[in-house]
Design an enzyme around this catalytic site. Structure first.
Site, PDB file in Angstrom:
ATOM      1  N   SER A  90       6.258  -2.673   0.522  1.00 51.44           N
ATOM      2  CA  SER A  90       6.212  -2.568  -0.941  1.00 51.44           C
ATOM      3  C   SER A  90       6.509  -3.909  -1.611  1.00 51.44           C
ATOM      4  O   SER A  90       7.095  -4.813  -1.025  1.00 51.44           O
ATOM      5  CB  SER A  90       7.231  -1.535  -1.433  1.00 51.44           C
ATOM      6  OG  SER A  90       7.015  -0.286  -0.811  1.00 51.44           O
TER       7      SER A  90
HETATM    8  N1  SAH Z   1       9.319   1.374   2.918  1.00 52.15           N
HETATM    9  C1  SAH Z   1       8.271   0.625   3.610  1.00 52.15           C
HETATM   10  C2  SAH Z   1       6.908   0.775   2.969  1.00 52.15           C
HETATM   11  C3  SAH Z   1       6.345   2.060   3.332  1.00 52.15           C
HETATM   12  S1  SAH Z   1       4.628   2.354   3.103  1.00 52.15           S
HETATM   13  C4  SAH Z   1       8.633  -0.819   3.713  1.00 52.15           C
HETATM   14  O1  SAH Z   1       9.652  -1.241   3.157  1.00 52.15           O
HETATM   15  O2  SAH Z   1       7.891  -1.548   4.386  1.00 52.15           O
HETATM   16  C5  SAH Z   1       4.773   4.135   3.272  1.00 52.15           C
HETATM   17  C6  SAH Z   1       5.153   4.596   4.655  1.00 52.15           C
HETATM   18  O3  SAH Z   1       5.301   6.002   4.585  1.00 52.15           O
HETATM   19  C7  SAH Z   1       4.090   4.323   5.706  1.00 52.15           C
HETATM   20  O4  SAH Z   1       4.654   3.628   6.778  1.00 52.15           O
HETATM   21  C8  SAH Z   1       3.635   5.713   6.112  1.00 52.15           C
HETATM   22  O5  SAH Z   1       3.258   5.815   7.475  1.00 52.15           O
HETATM   23  C9  SAH Z   1       4.850   6.560   5.802  1.00 52.15           C
HETATM   24  N2  SAH Z   1       4.602   7.978   5.603  1.00 52.15           N
HETATM   25  C10 SAH Z   1       3.552   8.573   4.974  1.00 52.15           C
HETATM   26  N3  SAH Z   1       3.682   9.907   4.983  1.00 52.15           N
HETATM   27  C11 SAH Z   1       4.848  10.180   5.641  1.00 52.15           C
HETATM   28  C12 SAH Z   1       5.531  11.389   5.985  1.00 52.15           C
HETATM   29  N4  SAH Z   1       5.041  12.587   5.664  1.00 52.15           N
HETATM   30  N5  SAH Z   1       6.701  11.281   6.661  1.00 52.15           N
HETATM   31  C13 SAH Z   1       7.209  10.059   6.987  1.00 52.15           C
HETATM   32  N6  SAH Z   1       6.615   8.903   6.693  1.00 52.15           N
HETATM   33  C14 SAH Z   1       5.439   8.951   6.031  1.00 52.15           C
END
Ligand code: SAH
Length: 225
Positions: free
Chosen positions: A75
């Site tokens: 993000s």
């Molecule tokens: N917080 C992260 C950015 C995350 S992007 C950082 O600091 O880099 C969103 C993430 O959510 C992705 O890695 C994706 O695989 C995950 N995601 C999506 N749906 C999800 C779910 N149902 N349960 C857990 N993780 C999920």
């Protein structure tokens, strides 16, 4: 300082200035004039370059999202700082993140609270994040591979929960896993559509208060039910 260290120090200064500028620009929506100085300190301390692919190191301190593989992104620093601020972290807290991704959001939180739990559905991302936490000596982050829509019951209740993918609706399990007075910070809205960052608070009687903080754009949460 050698050249690389100077570039890095300059990058961090620029990122912090960009976060402050965007905080002021969005203040009419968020009602937040300045972010918690402890949050800004954690943003300065955590080496964001460790969480982005090597070929993007020169962009690690840009105030924008970056690809991290598996179709996912780390993000934007301003959003990470804002969400962390909205959690109102305290030193004794135990917090949950849904969407570990690169691990950056969990790493920032881990500098501010006692223990961070982080759930991610893509095993490859979790494995890489765990390796980075180990390299940095961040030993207060526990990860799990699973569907974050369910939260992480075992360690509940949490003093704060942050979701870093956009959900179509507020996952009931996450609200249930909030401690009294704790916040759930979550983007809600359709995939690639109009999403709102919500700060949801559960009081001691279990009443729920929802505040819309800012329009945002997150990758979608997958496998919701
Ligand atoms: N917080 C992260 C950015 C995350 S992007 C950082 O600091 O880099 C969103 C993430 O959510 C992705 O890695 C994706 O695989 C995950 N995601 C999506 N749906 C999800 C779910 N149902 N349960 C857990 N993780 C999920």
């Amino acid at each position: 300082m050698n050249h690389e260290q100077e570039m890095r120090a300059e990058g961090i200064r620029r990122m912090l200035a960009d976060i402050e500028r965007e905080t002021q620009l969005t203040a009419p929506f968020t009602g937040i004039a300045a972010l918690d100085p402890r949050v800004m300190q954690a943003m300065a301390e955590v080496p964001r370059e460790a969480f982005v692919p090597a070929e993007l190191h020169s962009h690690a301190w840009d105030n924008g999202p970056l690809p991290i593989g598996q179709g996912q992104t780390i993000s934007q620093p301003f959003i990470v700082a804002l969400m962390t601020h909205l959690l109102e972290p305290e030193a004794e807290d135990r917090m949950l993140e849904v969407g570990t991704g690169s691990g950056y959001q969990s790493a920032v939180l881990s500098r501010l609270v006692d223990q961070v739990f982080s759930v991610e559905r893509v095993p490859e991302l979790t494995a890489e994040a765990v390796r980075i936490f180990r390299d940095l000596g961040y030993d207060n982050i526990e990860t799990r591979i699973g569907n974050g829509f369910e939260g992480w019951e075992e360690h509940a209740p949490y003093d704060g929960i942050v979701v870093t993918a956009a959900a179509s609706h507020v996952p009931p399990a996450l609200v249930e896993q909030l401690a009294p007075g704790a916040h759930l910070v979550i983007p809600v809205g359709p995939p690639y559509g109009r999403q709102e960052l919500l700060q949801i608070t559960r009081d001691a009687e279990g009443h729920i208060d929802t505040r819309s903080v800012l329009p945002v754009a997150f990758v979608p949460m997958i496998d919701e039910e």
